[in-house]
Design an enzyme around this catalytic site. Structure first.
Site, PDB file in Angstrom:
ATOM      1  N   THR A 149      28.078  48.954  22.306  1.00  0.00           N
ATOM      2  CA  THR A 149      29.107  48.037  21.795  1.00  0.00           C
ATOM      3  C   THR A 149      29.062  46.696  22.519  1.00  0.00           C
ATOM      4  O   THR A 149      28.734  46.629  23.717  1.00  0.00           O
ATOM      5  CB  THR A 149      30.503  48.666  21.973  1.00  0.00           C
ATOM      6  OG1 THR A 149      31.482  47.704  21.647  1.00  0.00           O
ATOM      7  CG2 THR A 149      30.752  49.151  23.383  1.00  0.00           C
ATOM      8  N   SER A 192      38.869  49.376  27.299  1.00  0.00           N
ATOM      9  CA  SER A 192      39.583  50.611  26.929  1.00  0.00           C
ATOM     10  C   SER A 192      38.772  51.768  27.508  1.00  0.00           C
ATOM     11  O   SER A 192      37.619  51.592  27.923  1.00  0.00           O
ATOM     12  CB  SER A 192      39.663  50.760  25.403  1.00  0.00           C
ATOM     13  OG  SER A 192      38.377  51.076  24.876  1.00  0.00           O
ATOM     14  N   TYR A 194      37.514  54.124  25.784  1.00  0.00           N
ATOM     15  CA  TYR A 194      36.325  54.232  24.918  1.00  0.00           C
ATOM     16  C   TYR A 194      35.230  53.265  25.376  1.00  0.00           C
ATOM     17  O   TYR A 194      34.073  53.652  25.561  1.00  0.00           O
ATOM     18  CB  TYR A 194      36.700  53.947  23.451  1.00  0.00           C
ATOM     19  CG  TYR A 194      35.522  53.414  22.675  1.00  0.00           C
ATOM     20  CD1 TYR A 194      34.445  54.240  22.350  1.00  0.00           C
ATOM     21  CD2 TYR A 194      35.437  52.058  22.326  1.00  0.00           C
ATOM     22  CE1 TYR A 194      33.336  53.734  21.684  1.00  0.00           C
ATOM     23  CE2 TYR A 194      34.336  51.557  21.658  1.00  0.00           C
ATOM     24  CZ  TYR A 194      33.281  52.397  21.347  1.00  0.00           C
ATOM     25  OH  TYR A 194      32.176  51.892  20.712  1.00  0.00           O
ATOM     26  N   HIS A 195      35.601  51.988  25.555  1.00  0.00           N
ATOM     27  CA  HIS A 195      34.583  51.009  25.945  1.00  0.00           C
ATOM     28  C   HIS A 195      33.999  51.369  27.317  1.00  0.00           C
ATOM     29  O   HIS A 195      32.824  51.138  27.579  1.00  0.00           O
ATOM     30  CB  HIS A 195      35.176  49.600  25.969  1.00  0.00           C
ATOM     31  CG  HIS A 195      35.411  49.021  24.595  1.00  0.00           C
ATOM     32  ND1 HIS A 195      36.640  49.026  23.985  1.00  0.00           N
ATOM     33  CD2 HIS A 195      34.561  48.429  23.709  1.00  0.00           C
ATOM     34  CE1 HIS A 195      36.546  48.449  22.793  1.00  0.00           C
ATOM     35  NE2 HIS A 195      35.304  48.090  22.588  1.00  0.00           N
ATOM     36  N   LYS A 198      31.080  53.593  27.115  1.00  0.00           N
ATOM     37  CA  LYS A 198      29.852  52.902  26.692  1.00  0.00           C
ATOM     38  C   LYS A 198      29.197  52.171  27.862  1.00  0.00           C
ATOM     39  O   LYS A 198      27.974  52.043  27.920  1.00  0.00           O
ATOM     40  CB  LYS A 198      30.172  51.909  25.566  1.00  0.00           C
ATOM     41  CG  LYS A 198      30.609  52.588  24.275  1.00  0.00           C
ATOM     42  CD  LYS A 198      29.426  53.211  23.557  1.00  0.00           C
ATOM     43  CE  LYS A 198      29.830  53.839  22.264  1.00  0.00           C
ATOM     44  NZ  LYS A 198      28.740  54.362  21.479  1.00  0.00           N
ATOM     45  N   GLU A 337      44.758  42.899  26.490  1.00  0.00           N
ATOM     46  CA  GLU A 337      43.553  42.103  26.296  1.00  0.00           C
ATOM     47  C   GLU A 337      43.937  40.638  26.378  1.00  0.00           C
ATOM     48  O   GLU A 337      45.121  40.297  26.269  1.00  0.00           O
ATOM     49  CB  GLU A 337      42.900  42.417  24.933  1.00  0.00           C
ATOM     50  CG  GLU A 337      43.808  42.149  23.735  1.00  0.00           C
ATOM     51  CD  GLU A 337      43.242  42.613  22.391  1.00  0.00           C
ATOM     52  OE1 GLU A 337      42.102  43.094  22.334  1.00  0.00           O
ATOM     53  OE2 GLU A 337      43.965  42.467  21.384  1.00  0.00           O
TER      54      GLU A 337
END
Ligand code: NAD
Ligand code: USQ
Length: 402
Positions: A149, A192, A194-195, A198, A337
């Site tokens: 991502t 996040s 999730y990020h 990655k 953010e």
């Protein structure tokens, strides 16, 4: 050249059209998926706006339509290591495309359980693939293409374009009298859980490439918009999913669909966030190009920024407003953010391999609007608001750092 391609997560939003596209290109395609994404819809009480069919029906329809067969193995790659290893040993793919991770930032932030699930699923999935490739001796005969991502870089305004994965730096000696130039992975800055998974995937790739010589391409993809590709729209049974809910729906598709159902466009905060985007048709083309151009044996992990353009969220909302008349609602931002950021991205790598980017056009937006309008009766308006918060509403929340 036709290859044996294993598609991990081939029932998902990006994986399904990619499987069809690669099959149409003449590749021998084998999907692996544990169908958890369909169960997440049940957990959230929502369905894809488009009526996606069971995978078995999708595969049958593809065979009827194209005369080509796509194989399927139901398997949890994060937890069924032995089965995954045996499949790799028997089928010996020449390319593996790895989509099989929990990909929603809001879902990953919903609760401690969702954080734990996302970390467990994504890190084990990626590590199991790498470990199994080495165990069965696929170091040089196979190429792993991973969907990463753009979010690994963080969304901080920078004077420079974000590079494709690697950053030149000058390391200073502790006394400051000496320095040496080197290249490192761009400093990760996840926004996040999730990020974050990655950014950790990147380290797995770095290590397995360095230690075992695995050949890996990591595609840092921007936000995907659109829904159909030439292959998915040739039969309604092949239709791709269209997520619109507050957890899995991504911003531009959400705006288009909100306009179609008469819901105000939900801009988070000031809408000053600038993000990278790519159309689903370019996603499938980029993966085709990545498969056709594996890194040479011994080459470091290859990173491409798989994105074709950047846009500010409020500009996208204005565009949809101008096209449809839908009102814009600036809602309290549930995420932590930066309110406003600039974004410049290096993205020549895939274009050098032959990508001719599709950029945002009224024609393509009209196509997505048409799909949204056709299925708007399937929309549950109560599922539109994004309710997953990065911090509990009661907690004092320090501002995002520059
Ligand atoms: P998706 O959730 O629609 O698809 C993921 C698929 O993987 C699903 O079919 C799911 O059932 C499967 N899966 C998940 N965990 C699995 C496991 N442990 N074992 C087997 N199968 C498993 O997501 P998507 O939108 O298609 O995204 C695919 C990849 O692309 C993700 O890794 C995501 O991070 C990346 N990506 C997506 C976008 C986007 O806008 N959709 C943007 C950038 C990057
Ligand atoms: N946003 C709104 N209104 C909405 C939804 C989102 O203003 O109704 C804002 C968000 O606050 C955020 C931006 O739009 O600033 C993007 O949100 P998104 O949900 O479209 O995308 P994101 O959470 O970043 O995640 C998506 C995919 C993920 C992928 C990522 C690429 O779900 O898998 O990794 O895009 S990137 O953004 O480049 O990291």
């Amino acid at each position: 050249m036709s290859k044996r391609v294993l598609i991990l997560g081939g029932d998902g939003f990006c994986g399904w059209p990619t499987s069809l596209h690669l099959s149409a290109q003449g590749h021998e395609v084998h999907i692996v998926d544990n169908l958890v994404r369909r169960r997440q819809d049940e957990e959230l009480g929502v369905q894809s706006l488009t009526p996606i069919r069971p995978l078995s029906e999708r595969l049958k329809a593809w065979q009827e339509h194209s005369g080509r067969e796509i194989a399927f193995t139901a398997l949890d790659i994060a937890h069924d290591y032995g089965q995954l290893r045996d499949l790799l040993a028997q089928w010996r793919p020449e390319a593996i495309v790895h989509f099989a991770e929990q990909r929603s930032a809001p879902y990953s932030m919903k609760s401690p359980r969702h954080k734990l699930y996302t970390v467990d699923n994504n890190l084990n999935a990626t590590h199991n693939v790498l470990c199994a490739m080495v165990e069965v001796g696929l170091e040089t005969d196979c190429h792993l293409v991973h969907l990463g991502t753009m979010g690994v870089y963080g969304y901080k305004t920078s004077r420079f374009k974000l590079p494709e994965g690697y950053q030149k730096i000058r390391l200073l000696s502790p006394d400051g009298n000496d320095s040496v130039e080197t290249e490192i992975l761009y400093p990760p800055d996840p926004g996040s859980i999730y990020h974050m998974t990655k950014t950790q995937d990147q380290l797995f790739f770095y290590y397995y490439n360095k230690n075992d010589g695995l050949r890996i391409t990591d595609l840092h993809q921007g936000i995907v918009w659109g829904t159909e590709t030439p292959e998915t729209c040739c039969d309604e049974r092949l239709i791709n999913r269209f997520d619109y809910d507050g957890d899995f729906g991504t911003v531009l598709n959400r705006f288009v669909m909100q306009a179609a159902v008469g819901h105000p466009l939900t801009v988070h905060g000031t809408g000053g966030q600038t993000r990278a985007f790519i159309h689903i048709r370019d996603t499938v083309r980029c993966i085709e190009l990545a498969i056709a151009h594996p890194p040479a044996p011994g080459e470091r992990v290859r990173v491409f920024n798989q994105t074709t353009e950047t846009h500010r969220i409020r500009d996208l909302a204005r565009l949809i407003h101008e096209l449809t008349g839908a009102p814009i609602d600036f809602v309290d931002n549930p995420r932590k953010e930066q309110d406003e950021n600039e974004l410049k991205v290096e993205n020549q790598g895939l274009q050098n391999l032959g990508l001719a980017p599709i950029t945002l056009s009224a024609g393509l937006l009209a196509e997505v609007s048409e799909v949204a309008a056709r299925y708007r009766h399937r929309c549950d308006l109560t599922k539109i608001p994004a309710r997953s918060r990065w911090r509990p509403q009661t907690a004092s929340c320090p501002p995002e750092r520059d």
